[in-house]
Design a protein around this motif. Structure first.
Motif, mmCIF file in Angstrom:
data_model
loop_
_atom_site.group_PDB
_atom_site.id
_atom_site.type_symbol
_atom_site.label_atom_id
_atom_site.label_comp_id
_atom_site.label_asym_id
_atom_site.label_seq_id
_atom_site.Cartn_x
_atom_site.Cartn_y
_atom_site.Cartn_z
ATOM 1 N N TYR A 167 0.954 -1.191 0.065
ATOM 2 C CA TYR A 167 -0.040 0.009 -0.099
ATOM 3 C C TYR A 167 0.955 1.378 0.064
ATOM 4 C CZ TYR A 167 -3.547 3.361 0.993
ATOM 5 O OH TYR A 167 -4.283 4.339 0.842
ATOM 6 N N ASP A 168 0.634 2.070 -0.901
ATOM 7 C CA ASP A 168 1.568 3.309 -1.355
ATOM 8 C C ASP A 168 0.920 4.491 -0.789
ATOM 9 O OD1 ASP A 168 2.907 5.421 -2.617
ATOM 10 O OD2 ASP A 168 3.460 3.826 -4.276
ATOM 11 N N MET A 169 1.629 5.176 -0.029
ATOM 12 C CA MET A 169 1.294 6.538 0.582
ATOM 13 C C MET A 169 2.150 7.615 0.070
ATOM 14 S SD MET A 169 -0.260 5.602 4.309
ATOM 15 C CE MET A 169 0.826 4.337 4.647
ATOM 16 N N ARG A 170 2.952 7.664 -1.168
ATOM 17 C CA ARG A 170 3.950 8.340 -1.620
ATOM 18 C C ARG A 170 3.702 9.801 -1.577
ATOM 19 N NH1 ARG A 170 5.333 7.033 -7.401
ATOM 20 N NH2 ARG A 170 5.001 4.837 -6.560
ATOM 21 N N SER A 171 2.544 10.279 -2.026
ATOM 22 C CA SER A 171 2.277 11.491 -1.899
ATOM 23 C C SER A 171 1.768 12.335 -0.698
ATOM 24 C CB SER A 171 1.022 11.797 -3.048
ATOM 25 O OG SER A 171 1.295 11.698 -4.319
ATOM 26 N N THR A 172 1.472 11.374 0.369
ATOM 27 C CA THR A 172 0.984 11.961 1.502
ATOM 28 C C THR A 172 1.766 11.544 2.681
ATOM 29 O OG1 THR A 172 -0.821 10.097 1.805
ATOM 30 C CG2 THR A 172 -1.554 12.146 0.480
ATOM 31 N N TRP A 210 3.536 -1.769 4.146
ATOM 32 C CA TRP A 210 3.272 -0.443 3.876
ATOM 33 C C TRP A 210 4.287 0.307 2.567
ATOM 34 C CZ3 TRP A 210 -1.578 0.629 5.553
ATOM 35 C CH2 TRP A 210 -1.782 0.098 6.732
ATOM 36 N N TYR A 211 4.093 1.244 2.127
ATOM 37 C CA TYR A 211 5.267 1.806 1.055
ATOM 38 C C TYR A 211 5.042 3.512 1.568
ATOM 39 C CZ TYR A 211 7.733 3.295 -3.053
ATOM 40 O OH TYR A 211 8.609 3.779 -3.981
ATOM 41 N N THR A 212 6.005 4.127 1.709
ATOM 42 C CA THR A 212 5.928 5.437 2.178
ATOM 43 C C THR A 212 6.605 6.384 1.015
ATOM 44 O OG1 THR A 212 8.047 5.342 3.484
ATOM 45 C CG2 THR A 212 5.548 5.282 4.632
ATOM 46 N N GLN A 238 3.946 12.400 4.401
ATOM 47 C CA GLN A 238 4.447 13.582 5.321
ATOM 48 C C GLN A 238 3.120 14.509 5.913
ATOM 49 O OE1 GLN A 238 8.003 15.773 4.207
ATOM 50 N NE2 GLN A 238 7.833 14.894 2.250
ATOM 51 N N ASN A 239 2.165 13.821 5.519
ATOM 52 C CA ASN A 239 0.760 14.203 6.303
ATOM 53 C C ASN A 239 0.249 13.521 7.291
ATOM 54 O OD1 ASN A 239 -1.748 15.006 6.825
ATOM 55 N ND2 ASN A 239 -2.135 15.992 4.653
ATOM 56 N N SER A 240 0.519 13.848 8.520
ATOM 57 C CA SER A 240 0.137 12.995 9.577
ATOM 58 C C SER A 240 -1.489 12.450 9.375
ATOM 59 C CB SER A 240 0.501 13.339 10.838
ATOM 60 O OG SER A 240 1.896 13.537 11.085
ATOM 61 N N ALA A 241 -2.234 13.578 9.194
ATOM 62 C CA ALA A 241 -3.575 13.204 9.281
ATOM 63 C C ALA A 241 -3.833 12.334 8.260
ATOM 64 C CB ALA A 241 -4.366 14.651 9.094
ATOM 65 N N SER A 242 -3.511 12.490 6.918
ATOM 66 C CA SER A 242 -3.770 11.500 6.038
ATOM 67 C C SER A 242 -3.201 10.232 6.179
ATOM 68 C CB SER A 242 -3.325 12.125 4.656
ATOM 69 O OG SER A 242 -3.495 11.349 3.619
ATOM 70 N N VAL A 243 -2.226 10.056 6.560
ATOM 71 C CA VAL A 243 -1.492 8.536 7.031
ATOM 72 C C VAL A 243 -2.317 7.949 7.899
ATOM 73 C CG1 VAL A 243 0.663 7.473 7.889
ATOM 74 C CG2 VAL A 243 0.814 9.379 6.211
ATOM 75 N N THR A 244 -2.682 8.653 8.986
ATOM 76 C CA THR A 244 -3.691 8.177 10.222
ATOM 77 C C THR A 244 -4.830 7.534 9.399
ATOM 78 O OG1 THR A 244 -2.586 9.338 11.687
ATOM 79 C CG2 THR A 244 -4.865 8.603 12.254
ATOM 80 N N GLU A 245 -5.472 8.355 8.308
ATOM 81 C CA GLU A 245 -6.802 7.856 7.927
ATOM 82 C C GLU A 245 -6.631 6.658 7.226
ATOM 83 O OE1 GLU A 245 -9.581 7.500 5.198
ATOM 84 O OE2 GLU A 245 -7.744 8.302 4.563
ATOM 85 N N GLN A 246 -5.479 6.703 6.346
ATOM 86 C CA GLN A 246 -5.279 5.492 5.446
ATOM 87 C C GLN A 246 -4.760 4.552 5.930
ATOM 88 O OE1 GLN A 246 -3.180 6.807 1.555
ATOM 89 N NE2 GLN A 246 -2.742 8.435 2.684
ATOM 90 N N VAL A 247 -4.068 4.512 7.063
ATOM 91 C CA VAL A 247 -3.803 3.387 7.784
ATOM 92 C C VAL A 247 -4.726 2.404 8.582
ATOM 93 C CG1 VAL A 247 -2.193 2.286 9.544
ATOM 94 C CG2 VAL A 247 -0.942 3.833 8.121
ATOM 95 N N ASN A 248 -5.505 3.321 9.050
ATOM 96 C CA ASN A 248 -6.826 2.884 9.991
ATOM 97 C C ASN A 248 -7.877 2.370 8.993
ATOM 98 O OD1 ASN A 248 -5.869 3.535 12.384
ATOM 99 N ND2 ASN A 248 -6.643 5.275 12.324
ATOM 100 N N ARG A 249 -7.774 2.569 7.753
ATOM 101 C CA ARG A 249 -8.778 2.182 6.619
ATOM 102 C C ARG A 249 -8.196 0.844 6.239
ATOM 103 N NH1 ARG A 249 -8.625 3.777 1.448
ATOM 104 N NH2 ARG A 249 -7.794 5.798 2.127
ATOM 105 N N ILE A 250 -7.029 0.762 5.959
ATOM 106 C CA ILE A 250 -6.494 -0.362 5.108
ATOM 107 C C ILE A 250 -5.982 -1.463 6.007
ATOM 108 C CG2 ILE A 250 -4.415 -1.032 3.642
ATOM 109 C CD1 ILE A 250 -6.621 0.645 2.241
ATOM 110 N N LYS A 251 -5.627 -1.322 7.325
ATOM 111 C CA LYS A 251 -4.925 -2.284 8.176
ATOM 112 C C LYS A 251 -5.869 -3.529 8.420
ATOM 113 C CE LYS A 251 -5.892 0.007 12.641
ATOM 114 N NZ LYS A 251 -5.410 0.573 13.763
#
Length: 503
Positions: A210-215, A238-240, A217-230
């Motif tokens: 799962y790729d979060m390359r564009s976001t 994960w891929y940052t 560094q955005n803690s709020a976005s990372v939190t939302e995505q991890v909680n949705r995908i995990k």
């Protein structure tokens, strides 16, 4: 000498289910005792003694002795079994200390052991890193249960909006072609489409990177995505950051993101493991490597050297030297050795930092062309030469030739896994006449995986590999075959092959 600058457990992380396993090397601490003339993390002078070559080693966890034994000087991968029953699962890692005594000298090293509780209901899978081999261990991606098994990741960074989201049958096609992993490329603006694609991947038995390359560094976005995908059963890792060194991202950005992800994924967010490893890719040969690499468990490199001029930039119209210029391949010479050199350099830097056991190195083969610096696509055979273990290529869709060769490699790798991912295998690497060879030996059998880096035919003799085969079985044919007298392997131009050789 250095007694493993970071003393690792064999598996990261452990779970309560591991306490009952009978494999003594699985629940163990790994101790390396290299003697080096290089300045590396935690290395200290040693006074060698004639006739003495063993160290007395004690491994403790937070003051309590966990294991004791001897280690041969200049050895690697000595296993010290212990019992998980002496520990309680928790989100924060245990501190490991290792003391080694040799001829009146004492050497100290430290490490950490992650022993996590059983995953809560919002965690859908667990990926364990086997630090004995570098392989990942996971249950089947379809979510239907099954034992942990090694995963040799073979797949592509795969375009999402214009490809995966347009045809939900693509996942099944990729699985039928032998691929094990898909790395969808964001952005994922349509979350309904994303869920449908990830459902199709799970049904097909494909793991998710799962790729979060564009976001990232955005803690709020990372939190939302991890909680949705995990909660996804097929989540592998994960891929940052995507080439953070190339864009000069803040030097602590990858570590901040990794710690946040881990804190949301079952860990403490302070250096211990979560339920899934974190990965990233670096573009440069060595631009703040240590700082960016500190924020990952799996390092990837993308040395793209096919079809580009590595001495004069066709984009910027400048020379490319070691100090100046951008030709799309940092400090490259324009040969396949650029890839193996980059892999070797990454591993050497991990060793210098004391990370050689705790982090793995993967490759990103070039599967594109006719783009900026790169005037052509690789051929299918060139793609296989590029590819080594841990293959997630940029990008898909690609040419039919590359896809066919990648599928050939993926299908054959499933037959190589019992050797490559075996903790009992001994490994050698040899290069003869620009034929690059990896050998994994288990008892009387040796897996020979070889690529001809020449644009002409080549022959590799088994005697030059110290092999005397009584039987030979070919697993991969990308322009290779055994010679008519069975004395060696004959390669076409940029041909590759895999063979099981029995003594």
């Amino acid at each position: 000498m250095s007694t493993s600058p970071v003393v690792p457990p064999a598996i990261r992380p452990y779970l309560p289910e591991d306490a009952a396993l009978e494999d003594s090397s699985f629940v163990s601490i790994l101790v390396d005792a290299p003697v080096t003339f290089s300045q590396i993390s935690n290395a200290v002078p040693i006074q060698l003694q004639s006739g003495s070559n063993t160290l007395d080693v004690t491994v403790s966890v937070e003051g309590t002795t966990l294991a004791q034994g001897t280690v041969a000087l200049n050895s690697t991968n000595t296993s010290f079994p212990f019992s998980l029953n002496s520990l309680q699962p928790r989100t924060s890692p245990y501190s490991i200390s290792c003391s080694a005594k040799f001829a009146g000298q004492t050497f100290e090293a430290t490490g950490s052991l992650s022993y996590l509780p059983n995953p809560p209901s919002d965690i859908g899978s667990v990926t364990k890193m086997d630090l004995r081999t570098g392989a990942l261990l996971a249950r089947p991606a379809n979510g239907k249960g099954g034992p942990y098994a090694p995963v040799l990741p073979v797949g592509f960074y795969t375009q999402f909006d214009g490809y995966l989201a347009q045809n939900l049958s693509i996942s099944a096609e990729l699985a039928a072609q032998g691929f094990t992993i898909v790395h969808p490329v964001p952005s994922f603006s349509n979350l309904t489409a994303l869920d449908l694609v990830l459902d199709a991947m799970q049904e097909a038995g494909l793991y998710l990177m799962y790729d979060m390359r564009s976001t990232y560094q955005n803690s709020a976005s990372v939190t939302e995505q991890v909680n949705r995908i995990k909660s996804r059963p097929n989540l592998l890792l994960w891929y940052t950051a995507d080439e953070p060194d190339g864009t000069s991202d803040p030097l602590n950005a990858t570590s901040i993101s990794s710690n946040l992800i881990t804190s949301l994924d079952g860990g403490d967010g302070k250096g211990g493991a979560g339920y899934h490893p974190v990965s990233l890719v670096l573009n440069c040969e060595n631009y703040f490597f240590t700082e960016y690499a500190s924020g990952s468990d799996i390092m990837m490199q993308d040395t793209y050297m096919i079809g580009n001029n590595v001495t004069f930039s066709t984009v910027w119209h400048t020379l490319c030297t070691e100090d100046y210029g951008d030709c799309g391949c940092d400090n490259c010479k324009g040969s396949f050795e650029d890839i193996s050199t980059r892999m070797d350099e990454f591993r050497e830097r991990l060793f210098i930092n004391g990370w050689e056991r705790s982090k793995a190195v993967w490759t990103v083969p070039q599967a594109f062309g006719n783009d900026t610096y790169w005037e052509r696509f690789p051929t299918g055979k060139e793609f296989v030469v590029e590819s080594v273990i841990g293959v997630v290529s940029w990008d898909d869709p690609t040419t039919p030739d590359i896809k066919a060769s990648a599928s050939l490699l993926a299908i054959s790798l499933s037959k190589m896994a019992p050797y490559i991912a075996s903790p009992n295998a001994s490994f050698r690497q040899i290069t003869l006449g620009r034929v690059d060879v990896g050998l994994w030996s288990v008892e009387r059998e040796t897996l020979v995986l070889a690529s001809n880096m020449n644009y002409e035919n080549a022959t590799l003799l088994f005697k030059d590999l110290s092999l005397e085969p009584s039987n030979i079985v070919q697993l991969l044919d990308s322009g290779s075959a055994t010679s008519s007298d069975k004395s060696g392997i004959v390669f076409e131009s940029v041909g590759s092959g895999a063979f099981i050789v029995t003594k």
